[in-house]
Design a protein around this motif. Structure first.
Motif, short mmCIF file in Angstrom:
data_model
loop_
_atom_site.label_atom_id
_atom_site.label_comp_id
_atom_site.label_asym_id
_atom_site.label_seq_id
_atom_site.Cartn_x
_atom_site.Cartn_y
_atom_site.Cartn_z
N ALA A 197 63.09 -100.92 31.29
CA ALA A 197 61.94 -100.44 30.31
C ALA A 197 62.22 -98.82 29.80
CB ALA A 197 60.79 -100.68 30.51
N ILE A 198 62.89 -98.33 30.98
CA ILE A 198 63.37 -96.87 30.84
C ILE A 198 64.43 -96.31 29.60
CG2 ILE A 198 63.79 -94.64 32.00
CD1 ILE A 198 62.03 -95.98 34.58
N ASN A 199 64.95 -97.43 30.43
CA ASN A 199 66.34 -97.59 29.37
C ASN A 199 66.35 -97.17 27.88
OD1 ASN A 199 67.97 -96.16 31.73
ND2 ASN A 199 68.81 -97.83 32.44
N GLU A 200 65.40 -98.15 27.76
CA GLU A 200 65.02 -98.77 26.27
C GLU A 200 64.36 -98.00 25.80
OE1 GLU A 200 64.28 -102.86 26.48
OE2 GLU A 200 66.37 -103.58 27.08
N GLY A 201 62.87 -96.98 26.65
CA GLY A 201 62.30 -96.18 25.84
C GLY A 201 61.42 -97.27 25.14
N THR A 202 60.84 -98.32 26.69
CA THR A 202 59.73 -99.00 25.72
C THR A 202 58.37 -98.96 27.32
OG1 THR A 202 61.19 -100.82 27.08
CG2 THR A 202 60.85 -101.12 25.17
N ILE A 203 57.62 -98.27 26.50
CA ILE A 203 56.03 -98.66 27.33
C ILE A 203 55.33 -100.31 27.53
CG2 ILE A 203 53.58 -97.72 27.63
CD1 ILE A 203 55.82 -95.16 27.47
N GLU A 204 55.29 -100.79 28.82
CA GLU A 204 54.71 -102.02 28.21
C GLU A 204 53.37 -101.79 29.46
OE1 GLU A 204 57.90 -105.04 27.75
OE2 GLU A 204 59.25 -104.10 29.06
N PRO A 205 53.11 -102.74 29.81
CA PRO A 205 52.51 -103.28 30.56
C PRO A 205 52.38 -104.15 32.10
CG PRO A 205 50.58 -103.56 28.89
CD PRO A 205 52.68 -103.84 28.65
N VAL A 206 51.94 -103.83 33.17
CA VAL A 206 53.05 -104.51 34.49
C VAL A 206 52.07 -106.64 34.00
CG1 VAL A 206 53.32 -105.48 37.21
CG2 VAL A 206 53.97 -103.22 35.69
N SER A 207 51.42 -106.06 33.54
CA SER A 207 50.43 -108.04 34.07
C SER A 207 48.96 -107.76 32.74
CB SER A 207 50.27 -108.00 35.17
OG SER A 207 49.28 -107.24 35.50
N ASP A 208 48.79 -109.09 33.39
CA ASP A 208 47.39 -108.80 32.55
C ASP A 208 46.13 -108.22 32.62
OD1 ASP A 208 48.54 -110.53 30.26
OD2 ASP A 208 48.02 -112.79 31.28
N ALA A 209 46.16 -107.22 34.28
CA ALA A 209 46.02 -106.93 34.56
C ALA A 209 45.20 -105.43 33.97
CB ALA A 209 45.44 -106.66 36.21
N PHE A 210 46.65 -105.30 32.55
CA PHE A 210 46.50 -103.85 32.39
C PHE A 210 44.97 -104.04 31.59
CE2 PHE A 210 46.79 -101.37 28.57
CZ PHE A 210 47.34 -100.41 29.09
N SER A 211 44.37 -104.95 31.32
CA SER A 211 43.76 -104.24 30.12
C SER A 211 41.85 -104.69 31.12
CB SER A 211 42.98 -105.88 29.25
OG SER A 211 43.03 -106.54 29.96
N GLU A 212 42.56 -105.19 32.13
CA GLU A 212 40.58 -104.36 33.69
C GLU A 212 39.71 -103.07 33.58
OE1 GLU A 212 42.46 -106.40 37.06
OE2 GLU A 212 41.66 -109.03 36.69
N PHE A 248 51.49 -91.17 29.12
CA PHE A 248 53.17 -91.83 29.01
C PHE A 248 53.64 -91.61 27.97
CE2 PHE A 248 52.30 -93.21 33.06
CZ PHE A 248 53.15 -92.06 34.09
N THR A 249 53.33 -92.49 26.75
CA THR A 249 54.47 -92.34 25.45
C THR A 249 54.68 -90.94 24.53
OG1 THR A 249 53.23 -94.18 25.15
CG2 THR A 249 53.95 -93.39 22.71
N ALA A 250 53.78 -90.41 25.26
CA ALA A 250 53.74 -88.50 24.42
C ALA A 250 55.04 -88.08 25.43
CB ALA A 250 52.24 -87.86 24.53
N ARG A 251 54.65 -88.34 27.19
CA ARG A 251 55.29 -87.37 27.58
C ARG A 251 56.61 -87.65 27.14
NH1 ARG A 251 53.20 -87.44 33.56
NH2 ARG A 251 55.31 -87.72 34.66
N LEU A 252 57.40 -88.81 27.82
CA LEU A 252 58.48 -89.58 28.12
C LEU A 252 59.10 -89.77 26.38
CD1 LEU A 252 57.77 -92.23 30.08
CD2 LEU A 252 58.00 -90.37 30.79
N SER A 253 60.23 -88.45 26.21
CA SER A 253 60.51 -88.40 24.74
C SER A 253 61.51 -90.04 24.81
CB SER A 253 61.73 -86.84 25.47
OG SER A 253 62.16 -87.51 24.41
N GLY A 254 60.58 -90.03 22.94
CA GLY A 254 61.63 -91.02 22.52
C GLY A 254 61.08 -92.48 22.73
N ALA A 255 59.72 -92.75 24.20
CA ALA A 255 59.16 -93.69 24.57
C ALA A 255 58.32 -94.25 23.39
CB ALA A 255 58.94 -93.45 25.85
N ALA A 256 58.04 -96.12 23.19
CA ALA A 256 57.27 -96.19 22.29
C ALA A 256 56.64 -97.59 23.11
CB ALA A 256 57.73 -96.35 20.79
N PRO A 257 55.16 -97.88 22.70
CA PRO A 257 54.74 -98.65 23.45
C PRO A 257 55.26 -100.35 22.58
CG PRO A 257 53.19 -97.56 22.59
CD PRO A 257 54.39 -96.88 22.31
#
Length: 188
Positions: free
Chosen positions: A143-158, A169-178
């Motif tokens: 994910a770091i190498n591809e520049g993707t931001i994604e939750p680990v699991s469904d627990a993200f929504s808790e 992290f989207t703003a801080r990591l240059s070129g990263a996007a959810p």
């Protein structure tokens, strides 16, 4: 992928434990930037430490003795935690049951259980401070190498604060996007 082994001095206070740097340190080494802090996760080796909390309390300072989950500060001033699980018991970021992973759990399994409770795949990395071995069960390096931001699991929504962390992290990591899925979960 291998990443540079961290230089983390470890004293006798860590005897009987495997010690891992987690989260930001390994993430930033993959990105090729200097880390700003060191967060340590210590997993007791089966058969060596039967009471990890008592062992650490005798050798380190517990940050808040009243807190239901123990976090310690070692002799170098670094935060040290034991592998744990979290389960939402309500709404918001305060309603969680936190439990220690049982001390007899194999080290790698205990670390992976802890990493599963983390927010984003880019933060769910652990690197053994002694051997340099990287544990990446959720594809954080990819994910770091591809520049993707994604939750680990469904627990993200808790926990709604995780959406804020994803935006940060989207703003801080240059070129990263959810990912599209991450945006969908955040909207929910």
């Amino acid at each position: 992928m291998t990443i540079e082994q961290p230089e983390i001095p470890l004293g006798e206070e860590f005897a009987g434990f495997e010690v891992f740097e987690v989260g930001g340190g390994p993430r930033d080494r993959v990105r090729g930037v200097d880390r700003t802090d060191v967060d340590l996760l210590v997993a007791p080796r089966p058969g060596e430490v039967s009471d990890p909390v008592g062992f650490l309390e005798a050798r380190m300072t517990r940050i808040d003795p009243e807190d239901s989950f123990p976090v310690f500060v070692d002799s170098e001033g670094r935060e040290v935690a034991l592998p744990r699980t979290e389960e939402s018991t309500g709404q918001g970021f305060h309603d969680f049951d936190v439990s220690l992973v049982p001390p007899g759990t194999p080290v790698r399994e205990a670390v992976e259980i802890d990493l599963q409770r983390r927010d984003l795949t880019i933060n769910s990395l652990a690197q053994n401070a002694r051997t340099g071995e990287v544990i990446d069960p959720f594809g954080g390096i990819e994910a770091i190498n591809e520049g993707t931001i994604e939750p680990v699991s469904d627990a993200f929504s808790e926990d709604p604060l995780r959406v804020v962390r994803m935006a940060r992290f989207t703003a801080r990591l240059s070129g990263a996007a959810p990912t599209d899925e991450a945006v969908r979960v955040a909207r929910e």
